[in-house]
Design an enzyme around this catalytic site. Structure first.
Site, mmCIF file in Angstrom:
data_model
loop_
_atom_site.group_PDB
_atom_site.id
_atom_site.type_symbol
_atom_site.label_atom_id
_atom_site.label_comp_id
_atom_site.label_asym_id
_atom_site.label_seq_id
_atom_site.Cartn_x
_atom_site.Cartn_y
_atom_site.Cartn_z
ATOM 1 C CE LYS A 70 -62.903 93.307 5.115
ATOM 2 N NZ LYS A 70 -62.235 93.145 3.793
ATOM 3 N N GLY A 122 -56.482 102.569 1.039
ATOM 4 C CA GLY A 122 -57.481 102.232 0.038
ATOM 5 C C GLY A 122 -58.145 103.467 -0.518
ATOM 6 C CB SER A 123 -61.332 103.867 -2.297
ATOM 7 O OG SER A 123 -62.295 103.402 -1.356
ATOM 8 N NE ARG A 124 -61.406 111.904 -1.834
ATOM 9 C CZ ARG A 124 -61.373 113.151 -2.296
ATOM 10 N NH1 ARG A 124 -62.256 114.041 -1.877
ATOM 11 N NH2 ARG A 124 -60.464 113.505 -3.175
ATOM 12 N N GLY A 179 -63.851 104.267 0.982
ATOM 13 C CA GLY A 179 -63.672 103.287 2.054
ATOM 14 C C GLY A 179 -63.107 103.901 3.320
ATOM 15 C CD GLU A 213 -51.313 105.653 1.277
ATOM 16 O OE1 GLU A 213 -51.274 105.488 0.043
ATOM 17 O OE2 GLU A 213 -50.539 105.076 2.069
ATOM 18 C CB CYS A 223 -50.870 105.500 -2.891
ATOM 19 S SG CYS A 223 -49.449 104.748 -2.090
#
Length: 526
Positions: free
Chosen positions: A184, A241-243, A245, A265, A302
């Site tokens: 994606k 990505g974000s926590r 997500g 991650e 990150c």
């Protein structure tokens, strides 16, 4: 290569049946051509079905075919030339030098996994010889090797449009494991994704591999990612990505009739420990290096060092003065998307409004609408311990300097922190005793521990670990960078008393692939 705005499904370009969207210029928010058609359920179904149909044929090909595929993708990315860098610059706001370095890293990752495939150690080939005379019961012939899990869904990251995206580490390690990949694309850089996806599609075609080995889907709607994770053909997920997500995908994967692993991650603040002897002797040098690391790439790494811990006193105060001076000279830098910029601004404002938090410095301002001005704050350990929100990641060039009363309070703060990708020790010889006492805590808290460096460089090697305890990642047993990343997408199979012709080539007598194997508990080339 022309960017069509269509998803790449197998060997075809397929227009999505969802609402169209555009990539945007990171510096001013203007739309970029072409429009991309959002993939819907029909396109997800087609991509996942092709991946499932191609899985067995792909994984049973000679390992050399996987290596050639990875090398072909690497060369295809290089062959895109300046067009790739120019499009990525528009969509991300990142400078050419940074993107050229990231392209080199992406190519290096792909070539590393080609070597990993060829050396065969990932198979973990293990042979236990039959013991027909053993009493009271004979032992059968047992042989174990690893195979791919199945099709993998990969979610492209916003902050690394090449190295953690369409042909990034998740895709490279999954293909090395013999797993088809459905990516994606991140909606922040669809044109960049399309160019790289075309290079992968051509490499698959050139080698005559099953077309389901790779597909690339475009879309902004969260429903696309949800449909991909829910599809029964998908056997694992790779996400950066974000926590928020990552946890959403993890929940979806666990709700399936057949739960699957999600290697996500998510978030980290990557503490830097300013130990007393180092701070006393090198405070100014450490401060300059810290500010350079904090502001690198507008702080959108990150592994950005978002927290510094030191013992209260004159040395720490001098460090803060040096860091303040260095930060004040840093120009603002365009962030990846307007949304990321807005979230950064909110995070900085939240820190500034928090009780007990003191603003030390801001970087130079700018009139650019989506540029981040770096920020450095100071806080006491007691304030940090009383306000857990201060330990949350602010994605961008912002950091907190935490003043601890003594070594005991330093340990207390470390125990209070969540899991991290990295932890850094700034230390001199006089700090070794203290550092030795802190190491057990750091080993529990982080996936990588550094000395006298800063964590924003992640080497692509056999020994690298880019992972860590929750919430740095969803599975602390794995890494998303380095040769060991292949382990995420493998599972063991034991073969008992099978005829030679039915065994995988890596497990047959005579060692036809000339690989190191464990035979009866001993490493062997037999």
């Amino acid at each position: 290569m022309t960017i069509s705005g269509a998803s790449l499904i197998g060997q075809n370009r397929v227009q999505g049946d969802g609402p169209p969207f555009h990539g945007i210029r990171a510096d001013n928010g203007e739309s970029l051509a072409p429009a991309f058609g959002s993939a819907g359920e029909a396109q997800v179904e087609l991509a996942c079905t092709l991946a499932q149909q191609g899985f067995d044929a792909f994984r049973q090909r000679p390992y050399e075919h996987r290596a050639l595929l990875l090398e072909g993708i690497a060369q295809g990315i290089l062959d895109l030339g300046p067009a790739l860098i120019e499009r990525a610059m528009l969509e991300t706001g990142l400078p050419a030098a940074r993107l050229e370095g990231e392209r080199a890293r992406t190519v290096a990752q792909l070539r590393l996994f080609a070597r990993v495939v060829r050396d065969g150690n990932w198979v973990a080939a293990t042979l236990d010889s039959a013991q027909p005379q053993r009493a009271p019961a004979p032992r059968p012939d047992l042989r174990m090797g690893k195979i791919g899990l199945g099709p993998v869904a990969v979610f492209g990251a916003s902050n690394f449009p090449l190295a953690f995206s369409v042909a990034g580490g998740d895709t490279a390690s999954a293909l090395a494991a013999g797993c088809p990949v459905v990516v994606k694309a991140h909606p922040a850089h669809p044109g960049t994704a399309a160019l790289v996806g075309g290079a992968i599609q051509r490499a698959v075609t050139d080698l005559g591999l099953p077309e389901g080995v790779f597909s690339l889907l475009f879309g902004r709607d969260l429903a696309l990612g949800e449909a991909l994770v829910r599809h029964p053909a998908i056997a694992a997920v790779g996400f950066t990505g974000s926590r928020r997500g990552g946890l959403a995908l993890l929940a979806l994967a666990q709700q399936r009739p057949q739960p699957i692993p999600v290697y996500a991650e998510m978030s980290a603040i990557n503490p830097v420990l300013l130990l007393p002897a180092a701070l006393r002797s090198r405070g100014e040098t450490i401060a300059q290096s810290f500010v350079d690391s904090l502001t690198l790439g507008a702080g959108q790494f990150c592994t950005n060092p978002g927290l510094l811990l030191g013992i209260a006193g004159a040395d720490l105060e001098r460090f803060q003065t040096y860091a303040t001076q260095a930060l004040a000279g840093k120009d603002a830098a365009t962030m990846l998307t307007p949304g990321i910029h807005a979230a950064y601004q909110q995070g900085v404002e939240r820190h500034a409004a928090s009780t007990g938090v003191r603003l030390l410095a801001r970087g130079r301002g700018t009139t650019q609408p989506f540029a981040a001005c770096a920020a450095l704050f100071a806080v006491s350990a007691q304030t940090l311990l009383a306000n857990p929100a201060l330990s949350e990641e602010v994605f961008g060039p912002a950091a907190l300097v935490v003043s601890c009363r003594d070594e005991a309070e330093l340990r207390e703060v470390l125990e209070h922190l969540e899991g991290q990708l990295t932890a850094t020790l700034q230390l001199d010889a006089g700090d070794h005793e203290l550092a030795a006492g802190l190491m057990p805590i750091l080993e529990r808290k982080a996936g990588r521990i550094l000395a006298n460096a800063f964590p924003t460089g992640v080497e692509v090697t056999y020994a690298m670990v880019h992972g860590g305890p929750f919430p740095a990642t969803s599975d602390a047993r794995s890494t998303s960078v380095g040769a060991a990343a292949i382990e995420r997408f493998l599972r063991p199979v034991c073969y008992q008393d099978l005829p030679q012709a039915l065994l995988p080539e890596a497990l047959r007598d005579g060692n036809p692939l000339a690989m190191w194997r464990m035979r009866d508990g001993t490493p062997s080339l037999d």
